[in-house]
Design a protein around this motif. Structure first.
Motif, mmCIF file in Angstrom:
data_model
loop_
_atom_site.group_PDB
_atom_site.id
_atom_site.type_symbol
_atom_site.label_atom_id
_atom_site.label_comp_id
_atom_site.label_asym_id
_atom_site.label_seq_id
_atom_site.Cartn_x
_atom_site.Cartn_y
_atom_site.Cartn_z
ATOM 1 N N ALA A 38 47.665 37.585 32.182
ATOM 2 C CA ALA A 38 46.516 37.577 32.527
ATOM 3 C C ALA A 38 45.998 39.227 32.840
ATOM 4 N N PRO A 39 44.745 39.642 32.940
ATOM 5 C CA PRO A 39 44.503 40.884 33.186
ATOM 6 C C PRO A 39 44.560 41.237 34.841
ATOM 7 N N GLY A 40 44.907 42.418 35.094
ATOM 8 C CA GLY A 40 45.089 42.775 36.558
ATOM 9 C C GLY A 40 43.836 42.141 37.489
ATOM 10 N N GLY A 41 44.452 41.842 38.773
ATOM 11 C CA GLY A 41 43.682 41.267 39.804
ATOM 12 C C GLY A 41 43.462 39.762 39.484
ATOM 13 N N LEU A 42 44.234 39.290 38.685
ATOM 14 C CA LEU A 42 44.322 37.731 38.701
ATOM 15 C C LEU A 42 45.651 37.062 38.916
ATOM 16 N N VAL A 43 45.756 36.122 39.251
ATOM 17 C CA VAL A 43 46.939 35.234 39.438
ATOM 18 C C VAL A 43 47.024 33.985 38.216
ATOM 19 N N ARG A 44 47.950 33.919 37.812
ATOM 20 C CA ARG A 44 47.999 32.946 36.785
ATOM 21 C C ARG A 44 49.334 32.114 37.034
ATOM 22 N N GLU A 45 49.235 30.692 36.765
ATOM 23 C CA GLU A 45 50.577 29.746 36.810
ATOM 24 C C GLU A 45 50.346 28.609 36.034
ATOM 25 N N THR A 52 50.842 17.169 29.751
ATOM 26 C CA THR A 52 50.233 18.485 29.007
ATOM 27 C C THR A 52 50.574 19.500 29.731
ATOM 28 N N ARG A 53 50.442 20.792 29.476
ATOM 29 C CA ARG A 53 50.520 21.876 30.246
ATOM 30 C C ARG A 53 48.976 22.259 30.729
ATOM 31 N N VAL A 54 49.238 22.466 32.155
ATOM 32 C CA VAL A 54 48.101 22.887 32.789
ATOM 33 C C VAL A 54 48.072 24.251 33.421
ATOM 34 N N ASP A 55 47.266 25.140 32.983
ATOM 35 C CA ASP A 55 47.087 26.607 33.588
ATOM 36 C C ASP A 55 46.260 26.733 34.472
ATOM 37 N N ILE A 56 46.262 27.544 35.505
ATOM 38 C CA ILE A 56 45.300 27.913 36.540
ATOM 39 C C ILE A 56 45.228 29.468 36.284
ATOM 40 N N VAL A 57 44.075 30.097 36.409
ATOM 41 C CA VAL A 57 44.040 31.449 36.461
ATOM 42 C C VAL A 57 42.690 31.695 37.696
ATOM 43 N N ALA A 58 43.413 32.548 38.583
ATOM 44 C CA ALA A 58 42.495 32.729 39.865
ATOM 45 C C ALA A 58 42.482 34.166 40.251
ATOM 46 N N SER A 59 41.297 34.215 40.897
ATOM 47 C CA SER A 59 41.120 35.783 41.169
ATOM 48 C C SER A 59 41.747 36.079 42.518
ATOM 49 N N ALA A 60 42.401 37.140 42.800
ATOM 50 C CA ALA A 60 43.318 37.529 43.849
ATOM 51 C C ALA A 60 42.571 38.230 44.804
ATOM 52 N N GLN A 61 41.076 38.403 44.633
ATOM 53 C CA GLN A 61 40.383 39.172 45.453
ATOM 54 C C GLN A 61 39.824 38.432 46.623
ATOM 55 N N GLY A 62 40.110 38.591 47.858
ATOM 56 C CA GLY A 62 39.542 37.904 49.036
ATOM 57 C C GLY A 62 40.036 36.561 49.553
ATOM 58 N N ALA A 63 41.412 36.210 48.922
ATOM 59 C CA ALA A 63 42.136 35.197 49.471
ATOM 60 C C ALA A 63 43.454 35.220 49.083
ATOM 61 N N ASP A 64 44.097 34.333 49.509
ATOM 62 C CA ASP A 64 45.546 34.468 49.047
ATOM 63 C C ASP A 64 45.715 33.482 47.945
ATOM 64 N N ALA A 65 45.343 34.061 46.736
ATOM 65 C CA ALA A 65 45.370 33.430 45.571
ATOM 66 C C ALA A 65 46.598 32.466 45.164
ATOM 67 N N HIS A 66 47.868 33.090 45.472
ATOM 68 C CA HIS A 66 49.106 32.455 45.136
ATOM 69 C C HIS A 66 49.007 31.095 46.087
ATOM 70 N N GLU A 67 48.909 31.239 47.363
ATOM 71 C CA GLU A 67 48.808 29.999 47.955
ATOM 72 C C GLU A 67 47.647 29.036 47.443
ATOM 73 N N ALA A 68 46.586 29.463 47.315
ATOM 74 C CA ALA A 68 45.472 28.600 46.817
ATOM 75 C C ALA A 68 45.957 28.121 45.362
ATOM 76 N N VAL A 69 46.597 28.658 44.726
ATOM 77 C CA VAL A 69 47.077 27.812 43.409
ATOM 78 C C VAL A 69 48.327 26.717 43.737
ATOM 79 N N ARG A 70 49.149 27.072 44.639
ATOM 80 C CA ARG A 70 50.064 26.147 45.211
ATOM 81 C C ARG A 70 49.290 24.917 45.523
ATOM 82 N N GLN A 71 48.280 25.116 46.380
ATOM 83 C CA GLN A 71 47.485 23.872 46.817
ATOM 84 C C GLN A 71 46.827 23.088 45.764
#
Length: 348
Positions: A38-45, A52-71
């Motif tokens: 993923a481009p810089g500034g994004l979190v991907r998991e 099936t495979r589920v992908d999340i790509v989230a903006s890392a701006q203004g929030a704890d994106a890693h924790e948000a993706v976990r939730q």
């Protein structure tokens, strides 16, 4: 909902998807359509959910994106555990175990999906029917393929029918009227579960995100100020993209097809979308892609259109003018709504 957990290797197989997210350019695609980076500034998991495979790509701006993706993944896993037909302790498993005997209390999220399935059955003229779960003799996993006998299909068809699903929304219960009946929510639960993941991201402060689950793509906000881009494959030639759809400010691209789980037997393509009228996999439609603003507009209709056939695409779209639609038949012909033809952009 997900492949039979008794079959080994189910977590590692990557299925072909008609729609797939593009992050900026094709360079972000790994073999098979998986997101490679993923481009810089994004979190991907990525995780495997619902078979099936589920992908999340989230903006890392203004929030704890890693924790948000976990939730977000935790919420989707919670809902999958409620709706899987392969878990005895799920609401769906308990409904089947009590079939013909008594009603079962179900979670509000499950009741909402069951209510949607009942509406889809009515609006599709019976083409969409979650009681095809009784057709349990079919197996589509590689190395474990199975075709039930005509006698087995005939017996199972006697247990297929939405008239046998009784919902008591006031009491919060569901009941199957006849012993042996079972539910398969695979065609109607995945999009709501993915949408729940997107809502969990928003609650955690992430408002620019994309969730992709096996060709069903939901987006919110934008990709660093640009629209999210979703590539649409040619069902007749999976290595080729027909074009790109843009999701600006949110939206969904949902896809269904005979390419996801299936095999060829005696020259016939057999796959996981079953016709509730015959008990056999659908024939005639190779793939369906739908784009809309909301999940409710498209949920379940990919499978229903595969049952109804390509000839019904125009009539269906006339009743759903807000949805952009592509329906490809097994002969290679493609029907596109005017909106889909205009929205599908060249690769660039």
């Amino acid at each position: 909902m997900n492949p039979d957990p008794r079959i080994p290797g189910r977590l590692t197989r990557r299925r072909f998807a008609l729609a797939l997210p593009l992050l900026g350019a094709l360079a972000y695609l790994a073999p098979g359509g998986a997101l490679a980076s993923a481009p810089g500034g994004l979190v991907r998991e990525s995780r495997v959910l619902m078979g099936t495979r589920v992908d999340i790509v989230a903006s890392a701006q203004g929030a704890d994106a890693h924790e948000a993706v976990r939730q977000a993944f935790a919420e989707m896993e919670r809902l999958e555990a409620l709706m899987s037909r392969y878990r005895a302790d799920s609401d769906v498993g308990r409904i089947a175990a009590a079939a013909g005997r008594h009603a079962v209390p179900v979670a509000p999220e499950v009741m909402a999906v069951l209510r949607t399935a009942r509406r889809l059955h009515r609006e599709s003229g019976g083409a969409f029917d979650i009681t095809v779960g009784a057709l349990a003799g079919w197996r589509f996993e590689p190395g474990h393929e199975a075709v039930p006998t005509p006698a087995q299909i005939g017996r199972a068809l006697r247990l297929v029918g939405m008239d046998g699903l009784v919902l008591d929304e006031r009491a919060g219960t569901a009941r199957l009227a006849r012993p042996g009946m079972a539910l398969d929510l695979g065609g109607v639960a995945k999009l709501p579960i993915l949408h729940a993941g997107l809502r969990a991201l928003a609650r955690a402060g992430v408002h620019d995100a994309l969730v992709n689950g096996g060709g069903d793509v939901l987006a919110a906000g934008s990709l660093q100020g640009r629209p999210w881009r979703v590539g649409v494959r040619d069902p007749a030639a999976p290595a080729r993209l027909l074009g790109v759809l843009e999701l600006q400010g949110g939206g969904v691209v949902a896809s269904s097809g005979d390419y996801e789980r299936g095999f060829v037997r005696a020259g016939r393509r057999l796959h996981h979308v079953l016709d509730p009228r015959t008990g056999w996999p659908t024939e005639g439609v190779h793939g369906v892609a739908l784009r809309a603003r909301t999940v409710d507009e498209v949920n379940g209709w990919g499978a229903a259109l595969m049952v109804r056939g390509a000839a019904q695409a125009g009539a269906w779209h006339a009743q759903h003018p807000g949805v952009d639609a592509l329906v490809a038949d097994a002969g290679g012909a493609r029907w596109l709504s005017q909106g889909m033809a205009a929205a599908l952009k060249n690769i660039g």
